[in-house]
Write a protein that holds these residues in place. Structure first.
Motif, PDB file in Angstrom:
ATOM      1  N   VAL A  27       0.826  -1.210   0.000  1.00 19.75           N
ATOM      2  CA  VAL A  27       0.000   0.000   0.000  1.00 19.75           C
ATOM      3  C   VAL A  27       0.859   1.258   0.000  1.00 19.75           C
ATOM      4  CG1 VAL A  27      -1.649   1.352   1.363  1.00 19.75           C
ATOM      5  CG2 VAL A  27      -1.984  -1.106   1.098  1.00 19.75           C
ATOM      6  N   LEU A  38      -1.941   7.527   2.024  1.00 13.50           N
ATOM      7  CA  LEU A  38      -2.269   6.129   2.302  1.00 13.50           C
ATOM      8  C   LEU A  38      -3.777   5.917   2.392  1.00 13.50           C
ATOM      9  CD1 LEU A  38       0.417   5.231   5.005  1.00 13.50           C
ATOM     10  CD2 LEU A  38       0.301   4.360   2.665  1.00 13.50           C
ATOM     11  N   ILE A  39      -4.488   6.886   2.993  1.00 12.49           N
ATOM     12  CA  ILE A  39      -5.936   6.713   3.123  1.00 12.49           C
ATOM     13  C   ILE A  39      -6.626   6.761   1.771  1.00 12.49           C
ATOM     14  CG2 ILE A  39      -6.493   9.170   3.459  1.00 12.49           C
ATOM     15  CD1 ILE A  39      -8.544   8.188   5.586  1.00 12.49           C
ATOM     16  N   ARG A  42      -6.128   3.339   0.267  1.00 14.88           N
ATOM     17  CA  ARG A  42      -7.006   2.357   0.930  1.00 14.88           C
ATOM     18  C   ARG A  42      -8.443   2.497   0.444  1.00 14.88           C
ATOM     19  NH1 ARG A  42      -3.735   3.713   5.758  1.00 14.88           N
ATOM     20  NH2 ARG A  42      -2.287   1.971   6.091  1.00 14.88           N
ATOM     21  N   ARG A  43      -8.881   3.727   0.225  1.00 13.76           N
ATOM     22  CA  ARG A  43     -10.229   3.940  -0.316  1.00 13.76           C
ATOM     23  C   ARG A  43     -10.338   3.383  -1.726  1.00 13.76           C
ATOM     24  NH1 ARG A  43     -11.172  10.231   1.569  1.00 13.76           N
ATOM     25  NH2 ARG A  43     -11.945   9.806   3.672  1.00 13.76           N
ATOM     26  N   LEU A  45      -8.559   0.928  -3.005  1.00 12.08           N
ATOM     27  CA  LEU A  45      -8.534  -0.534  -2.915  1.00 12.08           C
ATOM     28  C   LEU A  45      -9.882  -1.068  -2.436  1.00 12.08           C
ATOM     29  CD1 LEU A  45      -4.982  -1.157  -1.401  1.00 12.08           C
ATOM     30  CD2 LEU A  45      -5.707  -1.469  -3.776  1.00 12.08           C
ATOM     31  N   GLN A  46     -10.499  -0.342  -1.500  1.00 16.56           N
ATOM     32  CA  GLN A  46     -11.839  -0.737  -1.034  1.00 16.56           C
ATOM     33  C   GLN A  46     -12.830  -0.717  -2.190  1.00 16.56           C
ATOM     34  OE1 GLN A  46     -13.101  -1.625   1.975  1.00 16.56           O
ATOM     35  NE2 GLN A  46     -15.206  -1.682   1.241  1.00 16.56           N
ATOM     36  N   ARG A  56      -8.132  -7.272  -1.299  1.00 14.47           N
ATOM     37  CA  ARG A  56      -7.136  -6.691  -0.409  1.00 14.47           C
ATOM     38  C   ARG A  56      -6.501  -7.761   0.464  1.00 14.47           C
ATOM     39  NH1 ARG A  56     -10.154  -2.251   2.827  1.00 14.47           N
ATOM     40  NH2 ARG A  56     -11.815  -3.788   2.649  1.00 14.47           N
ATOM     41  N   ASN A 130     -13.547   4.011   4.813  1.00 15.17           N
ATOM     42  CA  ASN A 130     -12.825   4.054   3.538  1.00 15.17           C
ATOM     43  C   ASN A 130     -13.720   4.432   2.364  1.00 15.17           C
ATOM     44  OD1 ASN A 130     -10.304   3.197   4.623  1.00 15.17           O
ATOM     45  ND2 ASN A 130     -11.096   1.110   4.722  1.00 15.17           N
TER      46      ASN A 130
END
Length: 260
Positions: A27, A38-39, A42-43, A45-46, A56, A130
């Protein structure tokens, strides 16, 4: 807004390419390569996992379809109708509304389409952290025991917190819904939370259920059909069963292709 969407879509396409070329990519590496936080990664990837394009893993992700990058805007039929249901549900939210959102991915998805302002969403869905949604949405998490893989917040703590709140509307998904048994779930620990959300909705309860859930029975009843004011489904739902819902006073709306 359109330019921003194009930028986001391009970034997500790039993530799929990077994961395809390097299944072990992390990530933090994705964040560095794409120059975002990073957030944000992550969003992304969600979102891509919800579109069934990747899965994930701890610290990274792997493609679900090997050697193939699938376009995010080519979902299967059920995913397509669920998105239309979410878009329609979002049009029912008005300025200043308070909403209950349960652990349904479809109910959570609708927040991405809400255009109203000063909206408060109370949810036990941990995946909201996310999720991308507009500036008019304020989110309150119930807290509680976090259950994998749905990231559902359940248990006494969640129920106690919800018991102090009343919202105008509840938008809830289900595992199945029938005219005789009502709204059902496969997860026993979610029943009590769903019950409080339904009973503490002061204006209306909207059940969001695509055609695969109409007439389907699940293990545990969350609420009787008498508690449901509106059922939002799609054009493939069986009409005979929908007529039974209507006979019990449920207002049924069916989304159609290219309608929203």
């Amino acid at each position: 807004m359109k330019r921003e969407k194009i930028y986001v879509d391009n970034r997500r396409d790039k993530i799929l390419e990077l994961v395809q070329s390097n299944p072990n990519v992390r990530v933090n590496e994705l964040a560095d390569k794409l120059s975002v936080s990073l957030i944000t990664i992550r969003r992304d990837l969600q979102y891509l996992e919800e579109q069934k394009l990747l899965k994930r893993t701890h610290g990274g992700a792997v493609l679900l379809k090997s050697n193939t990058v699938v376009e995010p805007d080519e979902p299967d039929e059920v995913s397509y109708y669920r998105r239309l249901i979410a878009k329609y549900a979002a049009t029912l939210v008005e300025d200043g509304d308070s909403l209950f959102i349960n652990t349904s991915s479809n109910a959570l998805q609708m927040l991405s389409y809400v255009a109203a302002s000063n909206v408060t969403a109370i949810t036990n869905n941990g995946k909201v952290i996310n999720k991308e949604f507009g500036p008019g949405i304020n989110v309150i998490l119930t807290g509680g025991e976090l259950r994998y893989p749905k990231d559902a917040m359940v248990g006494d703590y969640a129920i106690r917190n919800l018991s102090t709140v009343f919202a105008k509307k509840a938008f809830v998904g289900c595992s199945g819904i029938t005219p005789d048994s009502g709204m059902m779930t496969e997860i026993a620990s979610e029943v009590s939370v769903n019950e409080v959300m339904v009973n503490h909705s002061t204006e209306a309860v909207y059940v969001m259920a695509d055609h695969t859930k109409i007439g389907k029975r699940s293990s545990f009843i969350s609420c009787s059909i008498e508690k449901v004011k509106y059922l939002i489904t799609d054009e493939l739902a069986p009409e005979d069963i929908l007529d039974e819902f209507r006979s019990k006073g449920v207002i049924v709306y069916q989304v159609k292709k290219e309608e929203i």
